[in-house]
Write an enzyme that holds these catalytic residues in place. Structure first.
Site, PDB file in Angstrom:
ATOM      1  N   GLU A 137      45.299  42.739 -17.221  1.00  0.00           N
ATOM      2  CA  GLU A 137      46.670  42.744 -16.696  1.00  0.00           C
ATOM      3  C   GLU A 137      47.189  41.325 -16.899  1.00  0.00           C
ATOM      4  O   GLU A 137      46.816  40.423 -16.173  1.00  0.00           O
ATOM      5  CB  GLU A 137      46.621  43.160 -15.221  1.00  0.00           C
ATOM      6  CG  GLU A 137      47.897  43.778 -14.747  1.00  0.00           C
ATOM      7  CD  GLU A 137      48.826  42.732 -14.181  1.00  0.00           C
ATOM      8  OE1 GLU A 137      49.635  42.198 -14.972  1.00  0.00           O
ATOM      9  OE2 GLU A 137      48.735  42.457 -12.984  1.00  0.00           O
ATOM     10  N   CYS A 140      53.881  38.598 -12.441  1.00  0.00           N
ATOM     11  CA  CYS A 140      53.893  39.141 -13.804  1.00  0.00           C
ATOM     12  C   CYS A 140      55.003  40.169 -13.963  1.00  0.00           C
ATOM     13  O   CYS A 140      55.591  40.283 -15.029  1.00  0.00           O
ATOM     14  CB  CYS A 140      52.534  39.739 -14.140  1.00  0.00           C
ATOM     15  SG  CYS A 140      51.903  40.814 -12.869  1.00  0.00           S
TER      16      CYS A 140
HETATM   17  P1  NDP Z   1      44.715  31.748 -16.016  1.00  0.00           P
HETATM   18  O1  NDP Z   1      44.754  32.948 -16.852  1.00  0.00           O
HETATM   19  O2  NDP Z   1      44.175  30.510 -16.596  1.00  0.00           O
HETATM   20  O3  NDP Z   1      43.896  32.057 -14.669  1.00  0.00           O
HETATM   21  C1  NDP Z   1      43.626  33.350 -14.202  1.00  0.00           C
HETATM   22  C2  NDP Z   1      42.135  33.522 -13.936  1.00  0.00           C
HETATM   23  O4  NDP Z   1      41.424  33.451 -15.174  1.00  0.00           O
HETATM   24  C3  NDP Z   1      41.538  32.410 -13.074  1.00  0.00           C
HETATM   25  O5  NDP Z   1      40.532  32.962 -12.273  1.00  0.00           O
HETATM   26  C4  NDP Z   1      40.961  31.463 -14.102  1.00  0.00           C
HETATM   27  O6  NDP Z   1      39.941  30.662 -13.582  1.00  0.00           O
HETATM   28  C5  NDP Z   1      40.435  32.427 -15.130  1.00  0.00           C
HETATM   29  N1  NDP Z   1      40.296  31.890 -16.471  1.00  0.00           N
HETATM   30  C6  NDP Z   1      41.018  30.913 -17.078  1.00  0.00           C
HETATM   31  N2  NDP Z   1      40.608  30.734 -18.338  1.00  0.00           N
HETATM   32  C7  NDP Z   1      39.607  31.597 -18.561  1.00  0.00           C
HETATM   33  C8  NDP Z   1      38.775  31.888 -19.667  1.00  0.00           C
HETATM   34  N3  NDP Z   1      38.890  31.256 -20.820  1.00  0.00           N
HETATM   35  N4  NDP Z   1      37.839  32.855 -19.545  1.00  0.00           N
HETATM   36  C9  NDP Z   1      37.721  33.522 -18.391  1.00  0.00           C
HETATM   37  N5  NDP Z   1      38.457  33.286 -17.296  1.00  0.00           N
HETATM   38  C10 NDP Z   1      39.402  32.351 -17.375  1.00  0.00           C
HETATM   39  O7  NDP Z   1      46.155  31.500 -15.479  1.00  0.00           O
HETATM   40  P2  NDP Z   1      46.825  30.110 -15.033  1.00  0.00           P
HETATM   41  O8  NDP Z   1      46.587  29.931 -13.619  1.00  0.00           O
HETATM   42  O9  NDP Z   1      46.430  28.977 -15.916  1.00  0.00           O
HETATM   43  O10 NDP Z   1      48.342  30.428 -15.331  1.00  0.00           O
HETATM   44  C11 NDP Z   1      48.830  30.278 -16.655  1.00  0.00           C
HETATM   45  C12 NDP Z   1      49.787  31.381 -17.006  1.00  0.00           C
HETATM   46  O11 NDP Z   1      49.130  32.651 -16.929  1.00  0.00           O
HETATM   47  C13 NDP Z   1      50.968  31.539 -16.081  1.00  0.00           C
HETATM   48  O12 NDP Z   1      51.959  30.619 -16.356  1.00  0.00           O
HETATM   49  C14 NDP Z   1      51.357  32.975 -16.352  1.00  0.00           C
HETATM   50  O13 NDP Z   1      52.086  33.046 -17.537  1.00  0.00           O
HETATM   51  C15 NDP Z   1      50.022  33.661 -16.563  1.00  0.00           C
HETATM   52  N6  NDP Z   1      49.539  34.312 -15.338  1.00  0.00           N
HETATM   53  C16 NDP Z   1      49.801  35.625 -15.170  1.00  0.00           C
HETATM   54  C17 NDP Z   1      49.415  36.258 -14.014  1.00  0.00           C
HETATM   55  C18 NDP Z   1      49.685  37.693 -13.809  1.00  0.00           C
HETATM   56  O14 NDP Z   1      49.855  38.113 -12.661  1.00  0.00           O
HETATM   57  N7  NDP Z   1      49.676  38.505 -14.853  1.00  0.00           N
HETATM   58  C19 NDP Z   1      48.730  35.552 -12.942  1.00  0.00           C
HETATM   59  C20 NDP Z   1      48.476  34.164 -13.224  1.00  0.00           C
HETATM   60  C21 NDP Z   1      48.875  33.596 -14.387  1.00  0.00           C
HETATM   61  P3  NDP Z   1      40.211  29.120 -13.172  1.00  0.00           P
HETATM   62  O15 NDP Z   1      41.251  29.140 -12.118  1.00  0.00           O
HETATM   63  O16 NDP Z   1      38.892  28.648 -12.717  1.00  0.00           O
HETATM   64  O17 NDP Z   1      40.696  28.438 -14.434  1.00  0.00           O
END
Ligand code: NDP
Length: 454
Positions: free
Chosen positions: A228, A262
């Site tokens: 998602e 999102c």
């Molecule tokens: P991320 O995708 O980086 O974070 C979401 C989760 O994924 C966190 O638990 C994070 O861990 C983990 N994660 C990050 N990188 C990896 C990886 N390479 N492999 C596995 N897990 C990973 O989102 P951000 O917080 O950096 O936000 C960036 C952008 O993502 C936002 O600006 C938005 O566009 C989108 N986003 C969308 C969401 C939605 O509801 N669909 C929610 C949040 C973000 P950790 O925190 O330890 O890095």
């Protein structure tokens, strides 16, 4: 980035946490595996009682949990309380419906008796984001646990206290040790966990790169994933729409969670005949929103979750403005501590700017004008994303075209896109795949077993 609670309203580091060691991760995986062997045999009635207990705990302590969320990621406290209650509702929904969703389904064949049985898979890894730190986790955990799976939570590194509180809720609710575990680990440990044989599948809510990374590792190991990811949802307003209701919904839809959702409406596509009126009313309402301390009950817009999100959002706005977009309201960084950004509206946005291709994860509305329904649909679909779409018209033929032609996982007519435990939720295109919630959500992580008896 370390695992820490950093207050986004002040920038203060409140508490830091040590990530699990490899030995601790190994213990957790072994425990999950052991727990699954017994838990898969627990009756629906018992699981359901525990899930109802979890819902009770959420409701009884809504304010306490809400304060943790607001402290860690900055959503206004009233929205945080509502999120805890919605999390309770999804627990109750699956507590009440899982047995029926997963009941054996008779199927005629050349057997004397053949049917479909739905069986749990085992340990499921959930990589979750900070934006709805309770809801996103319960939306995964309630169906997964009711189906007999066990859950491993890798929450975002900026919401560790939420992550620990959720683990505690399932424990206090009565679920046996190991059925739901919070793993305080950074994203650098996700590969190690998802590729472990004891982990059977993964789900991720978050950014595209994170989703692609998890899915490719899972794919190499022949494991299913649900993703998602982001969205740039269109909000289309046509001539016959109730403008008052549409403006009201537009403001709510864009500002939800300080704009970090999102399924927030991000691109407002207006038919020319109503565009002037819509724009000026929306600008008036945006300018009147109360920005401030998210712990205060009358605050409508709190800080963004992290300084990086603030920086990225402002850069996106600046690129559009430098290319010629007009700022109706907001658009300037605020001179105050914390990650606050003013509610902003951009209009007359030139093509080729990020407004046409990127997700704006914050309180920025992008307005586009069109001259026909065809143009509206083409513009709405001209993005890599396909999560939700909202269309406003009382004309039935127009409604039908929006429903059938918009490329999105959900189309809402005369209402804002929202999630509801009773309705499936998820996207197409680069917004992800698979569905959460409803009957479809609980079927994502089960073995659909064919049974044939001569
Ligand atoms: P991320 O995708 O980086 O974070 C979401 C989760 O994924 C966190 O638990 C994070 O861990 C983990 N994660 C990050 N990188 C990896 C990886 N390479 N492999 C596995 N897990 C990973 O989102 P951000 O917080 O950096 O936000 C960036 C952008 O993502 C936002 O600006 C938005 O566009 C989108 N986003 C969308 C969401 C939605 O509801 N669909 C929610 C949040 C973000 P950790 O925190 O330890 O890095």
């Amino acid at each position: 980035m370390g695992i820490a609670t950093i207050n986004p309203a002040t920038g203060e580091t409140v508490k830091t946490f040590t990530a699990l060691t490899d030995a601790e991760i190994e213990n957790a995986l072994a425990l999950a595996d052991r727990a699954f062997r017994d838990y898969r045999r627990v009756s629906f009635d018992t699981r359901s009682q525990w899930m109802q207990n979890a819902a009770n705990l959420l409701e009884e302590n809504a304010e306490t949990y809400a304060k943790i969320m607001t402290l860690e990621m900055g959503k206004p406290i009233t929205a945080a309380i509502a999120e805890v209650k919605k999390s309770a509702a999804v627990c109750r929904f699956y507590a009440e419906n899982a047995a029926q969703f997963l009941a054996d389904v008779p199927a005629e064949s050349d057997a004397s008796n053949s049917f479909i049985a739905y069986e749990p898979l085992g340990a499921i890894l959930a990589v979750m984001p900070w934006n709805f730190p309770f809801w996103q986790v319960f939306r995964f955990a309630a169906p997964a646990l009711m189906a007999g799976n066990v859950g491993l939570l890798k929450h975002a590194s900026n919401v560790p206290q939420c992550a620990l509180a959720i683990g505690e809720i399932f424990q206090k609710a009565g679920f046996p040790e190991g059925v739901f575990q919070t793993l305080l680990v950074g994203s650098n440990k996700v590969a190690q966990i998802i590729t472990d044989d004891r982990v059977k599948a993964g789900t991720l809510t978050g950014s595209e790169p994170a989703g692609a990374s998890l899915a490719s590792l899972a794919g190499q190991n022949i494991k299913k994933t649900v993703l998602e990811l982001g969205g740039s949802d269109p909000f289309i307003v046509l001539e016959t729409a109730d403008i008052n209701a549409a403006v009201e919904a537009a403001v709510t839809a864009r500002m939800l969670n300080n704009g970090q959702s999102c399924i927030a409406a991000k691109r407002f596509i207006l038919i020319s005949s109503i565009a002037d009126e819509f724009e000026s009313r929306m600008a008036e309402k945006f300018a009147a929103l109360k920005i401030g301390d998210p712990m205060l009950p009358d605050t409508e817009v709190g800080p963004l979750a992290t300084p990086d999100i603030l920086t990225e959002l402002h850069q996106q706005v600046q690129i559009c403005v430098e290319a010629g977009a007009k700022v109706l309201t907001g658009g300037q960084l605020l001179e105050q501590p914390g990650n606050f950004y003013p509610p902003t509206i951009l209009t007359q946005i030139p093509e080729g700017t990020p407004a046409y291709s990127e997700e704006f994860f914050g309180p920025v509305a992008l307005i586009f004008r069109v001259n026909s329904l065809d143009e509206a649909i083409t513009l709405a679909n001209s993005t890599i994303f396909g999560l939700g779409a909202s269309g406003w018209t009382t004309n039935q033929a127009e409604q039908e075209r929006l429903i059938r032609e918009l490329e999105a996982g959900a189309v809402f007519i005369n209402g804002l896109v929202k999630s509801d435990p009773r309705l499936p939720f998820g996207g197409i295109k680069r917004s992800g795949y698979g569905r959460e919630l409803s009957s479809q959500g609980i079927h994502e992580f089960v073995n659909i077993k064919t049974v044939w008896i001569k």
